[in-house]
Design a protein around this motif. Sequence first.
Motif, PDB file in Angstrom:
ATOM      1  N   ARG A 173       0.830  -1.205   0.000  1.00 34.35           N
ATOM      2  CA  ARG A 173       0.000   0.000   0.000  1.00 34.35           C
ATOM      3  C   ARG A 173       0.872   1.265   0.000  1.00 34.35           C
ATOM      4  O   ARG A 173       1.019   1.922   1.045  1.00 34.35           O
ATOM      5  N   PRO A 174       1.459   1.603  -1.135  1.00 34.96           N
ATOM      6  CA  PRO A 174       2.357   2.760  -1.156  1.00 34.96           C
ATOM      7  C   PRO A 174       1.678   4.064  -0.780  1.00 34.96           C
ATOM      8  O   PRO A 174       2.349   5.002  -0.324  1.00 34.96           O
ATOM      9  N   GLU A 175       0.373   4.140  -0.956  1.00 32.49           N
ATOM     10  CA  GLU A 175      -0.336   5.367  -0.586  1.00 32.49           C
ATOM     11  C   GLU A 175      -0.378   5.567   0.930  1.00 32.49           C
ATOM     12  O   GLU A 175      -0.737   6.650   1.418  1.00 32.49           O
ATOM     13  N   GLU A 176       0.023   4.554   1.692  1.00 28.44           N
ATOM     14  CA  GLU A 176       0.006   4.642   3.157  1.00 28.44           C
ATOM     15  C   GLU A 176       1.412   4.742   3.743  1.00 28.44           C
ATOM     16  O   GLU A 176       1.661   4.315   4.874  1.00 28.44           O
ATOM     17  N   ILE A 177       2.352   5.343   3.014  1.00 25.92           N
ATOM     18  CA  ILE A 177       3.737   5.379   3.514  1.00 25.92           C
ATOM     19  C   ILE A 177       3.853   6.107   4.847  1.00 25.92           C
ATOM     20  O   ILE A 177       4.738   5.797   5.648  1.00 25.92           O
ATOM     21  N   ASP A 178       2.960   7.047   5.118  1.00 23.12           N
ATOM     22  CA  ASP A 178       3.045   7.776   6.391  1.00 23.12           C
ATOM     23  C   ASP A 178       2.863   6.846   7.587  1.00 23.12           C
ATOM     24  O   ASP A 178       3.358   7.131   8.685  1.00 23.12           O
ATOM     25  N   THR A 179       2.149   5.731   7.396  1.00 24.92           N
ATOM     26  CA  THR A 179       1.931   4.805   8.505  1.00 24.92           C
ATOM     27  C   THR A 179       3.193   4.004   8.836  1.00 24.92           C
ATOM     28  O   THR A 179       3.259   3.362   9.889  1.00 24.92           O
ATOM     29  N   CYS A 180       4.181   4.027   7.952  1.00 21.44           N
ATOM     30  CA  CYS A 180       5.424   3.280   8.174  1.00 21.44           C
ATOM     31  C   CYS A 180       6.417   4.038   9.046  1.00 21.44           C
ATOM     32  O   CYS A 180       7.344   3.434   9.603  1.00 21.44           O
ATOM     33  N   ARG A 181       6.247   5.328   9.178  1.00 22.36           N
ATOM     34  CA  ARG A 181       7.250   6.178   9.817  1.00 22.36           C
ATOM     35  C   ARG A 181       7.287   5.958  11.325  1.00 22.36           C
ATOM     36  O   ARG A 181       6.251   5.866  11.980  1.00 22.36           O
ATOM     37  N   TRP A 182       8.517   5.887  11.847  1.00 20.24           N
ATOM     38  CA  TRP A 182       8.728   5.820  13.297  1.00 20.24           C
ATOM     39  C   TRP A 182       9.193   7.187  13.792  1.00 20.24           C
ATOM     40  O   TRP A 182       9.859   7.928  13.072  1.00 20.24           O
ATOM     41  N   ASP A 183       8.866   7.499  15.049  1.00 18.08           N
ATOM     42  CA  ASP A 183       9.366   8.712  15.677  1.00 18.08           C
ATOM     43  C   ASP A 183      10.732   8.444  16.296  1.00 18.08           C
ATOM     44  O   ASP A 183      10.975   7.363  16.847  1.00 18.08           O
ATOM     45  N   ALA A 184      11.620   9.441  16.229  1.00 19.94           N
ATOM     46  CA  ALA A 184      12.961   9.266  16.769  1.00 19.94           C
ATOM     47  C   ALA A 184      12.936   8.901  18.252  1.00 19.94           C
ATOM     48  O   ALA A 184      13.749   8.103  18.723  1.00 19.94           O
ATOM     49  N   GLY A 185      12.007   9.447  19.006  1.00 19.86           N
ATOM     50  CA  GLY A 185      11.958   9.201  20.440  1.00 19.86           C
ATOM     51  C   GLY A 185      11.596   7.788  20.832  1.00 19.86           C
ATOM     52  O   GLY A 185      11.790   7.394  21.992  1.00 19.86           O
ATOM     53  N   GLU A 186      11.099   6.993  19.880  1.00 17.29           N
ATOM     54  CA  GLU A 186      10.694   5.641  20.234  1.00 17.29           C
ATOM     55  C   GLU A 186      11.809   4.622  20.034  1.00 17.29           C
ATOM     56  O   GLU A 186      11.626   3.436  20.308  1.00 17.29           O
ATOM     57  N   VAL A 187      12.988   5.055  19.576  1.00 16.38           N
ATOM     58  CA  VAL A 187      14.087   4.138  19.297  1.00 16.38           C
ATOM     59  C   VAL A 187      15.336   4.593  20.057  1.00 16.38           C
ATOM     60  O   VAL A 187      15.777   5.733  19.922  1.00 16.38           O
ATOM     61  N   ALA A 188      15.939   3.670  20.832  1.00 18.86           N
ATOM     62  CA  ALA A 188      17.141   3.984  21.611  1.00 18.86           C
ATOM     63  C   ALA A 188      18.412   3.751  20.816  1.00 18.86           C
ATOM     64  O   ALA A 188      19.382   4.509  20.947  1.00 18.86           O
ATOM     65  N   ALA A 189      18.450   2.700  19.999  1.00 20.72           N
ATOM     66  CA  ALA A 189      19.654   2.364  19.237  1.00 20.72           C
ATOM     67  C   ALA A 189      19.305   1.336  18.175  1.00 20.72           C
ATOM     68  O   ALA A 189      18.314   0.590  18.308  1.00 20.72           O
ATOM     69  N   PHE A 190      20.141   1.302  17.131  1.00 20.50           N
ATOM     70  CA  PHE A 190      19.992   0.307  16.072  1.00 20.50           C
ATOM     71  C   PHE A 190      21.339  -0.341  15.813  1.00 20.50           C
ATOM     72  O   PHE A 190      22.364   0.342  15.704  1.00 20.50           O
ATOM     73  N   VAL A 191      21.345  -1.680  15.706  1.00 22.20           N
ATOM     74  CA  VAL A 191      22.552  -2.438  15.400  1.00 22.20           C
ATOM     75  C   VAL A 191      22.251  -3.371  14.230  1.00 22.20           C
ATOM     76  O   VAL A 191      21.237  -4.086  14.249  1.00 22.20           O
ATOM     77  N   GLU A 192      23.129  -3.371  13.229  1.00 21.57           N
ATOM     78  CA  GLU A 192      22.951  -4.247  12.067  1.00 21.57           C
ATOM     79  C   GLU A 192      24.118  -5.220  11.958  1.00 21.57           C
ATOM     80  O   GLU A 192      25.280  -4.813  11.937  1.00 21.57           O
ATOM     81  N   LEU A 193      23.807  -6.502  11.919  1.00 19.18           N
ATOM     82  CA  LEU A 193      24.779  -7.561  11.639  1.00 19.18           C
ATOM     83  C   LEU A 193      24.770  -7.816  10.137  1.00 19.18           C
ATOM     84  O   LEU A 193      23.700  -7.994   9.549  1.00 19.18           O
ATOM     85  N   HIS A 194      25.966  -7.886   9.512  1.00 19.80           N
ATOM     86  CA  HIS A 194      26.022  -7.997   8.055  1.00 19.80           C
ATOM     87  C   HIS A 194      27.331  -8.663   7.654  1.00 19.80           C
ATOM     88  O   HIS A 194      28.309  -8.638   8.398  1.00 19.80           O
TER      89      HIS A 194
END
Length: 414
Positions: A173-194
Amino acid sequence: MTAAPQPVADRIGSTWQEMADLHDPDLPGWSRVAFTEPDTAGRHWIADRMRTAGMDARIDAVGNVIGVLPGTAPSAPAIVTGSHTDTVPGGGRFDGVVGVLGAIEMVEAFREAGVRLRHELRVVDFANEEGNPQGVMLVGSRAISGHLTPQHLAATDAEGTSLADVIARAGLRPEEIDTCRWDAGEVAAFVELHIEQGPVLEQQGASLGIVTRIAGIENFVVDVLGRRDHAGTTPMNARNDALCAAAGTILAVERLAASGADSVGTVGSLTTSPEATNVVSEMARVTGEFRSPHAERLAELRDRLAAATAEQDAAWGTESTVRWGQVDDPTPMDDVVSEHLLDAARDVGHEAVRIYSGAGHDTVQMAHLCPTGMIFVPSAGGRSHCPEEWTDLSAVVDGAGVLAQAILRLDERL
């Protein structure tokens, strides 16, 4: 420091093989091109694996698969990890997949050991990291960071098909991209294994790398206008051959990128019109990119490419236009998160090296939301984006173990 439960090698190997089996038989290698049927099947399979591991799982409007493990402190911001499972055409079995399946295995091990985190943990299989014919990379993580724009969705390929159309055809549903967005305050850190996707760790005999920064990427299109003439009757010194000017530009890209450290340049396609040997080329298009960890180096390459195309125009009597497309700036990793990753590696018996990433990653977009870090495991022969891509199972297990230890560290100390 609490010791993380160890990942189960046999289970990682089994799930990795099941994931590898979900590929397009009509393409080389282990292809799961974004928004195709194999990619969609893979995303639903990942969601099921997340649920089996004890997470709540959903697929958002652009195809991100998000697994959630609730924490004991509901008000604490989430810790996030993950990567991607889409591939380039003719790609391999490890790029991105290691970070997704390693994270799911970590959650499974936590559940079996009775480990409860204070923070909510989110595991994400980001949609369409690898890009598309419309020229947009990191689609899923762009949507989550709030940087996937209507202009991105309206971008078209050579046949006029928009990115929004491609996403919609996959049942999303590309017309609903706004529903995918996260707020910065809800995330403490991100770690990616690659996987590293390069030869440095293997050459140094290192089992793990902690990323210092991710290269900036700038895409370009050079359109060359010449003059159409008869190939048999027009003397060589009287031609305004667009294809010859374009060929000179291609060689200039290689020369410019090689003129300084830590930069690369690649031409991915060359088209010409008309496609006939009895007509001097009237038009040509060169599509490529530059990468560097330094913004000033990218700016220098932009200026020098403009000068190089002007030189070709003067030599061939052509007119060139350089257009710059998607730009992702160099992205440094967070010092505090990276130190936790180094300490986590030491906790489980590894002395990780610091390493620069020349490849782009979803971490680039997650850095808009929170502090980020990356863990690399070795790639055999430095090979990637090809069927021969390989990382030993023992290295995947090591990476998953460091990821688990890092998540515990971040959970205790953030």
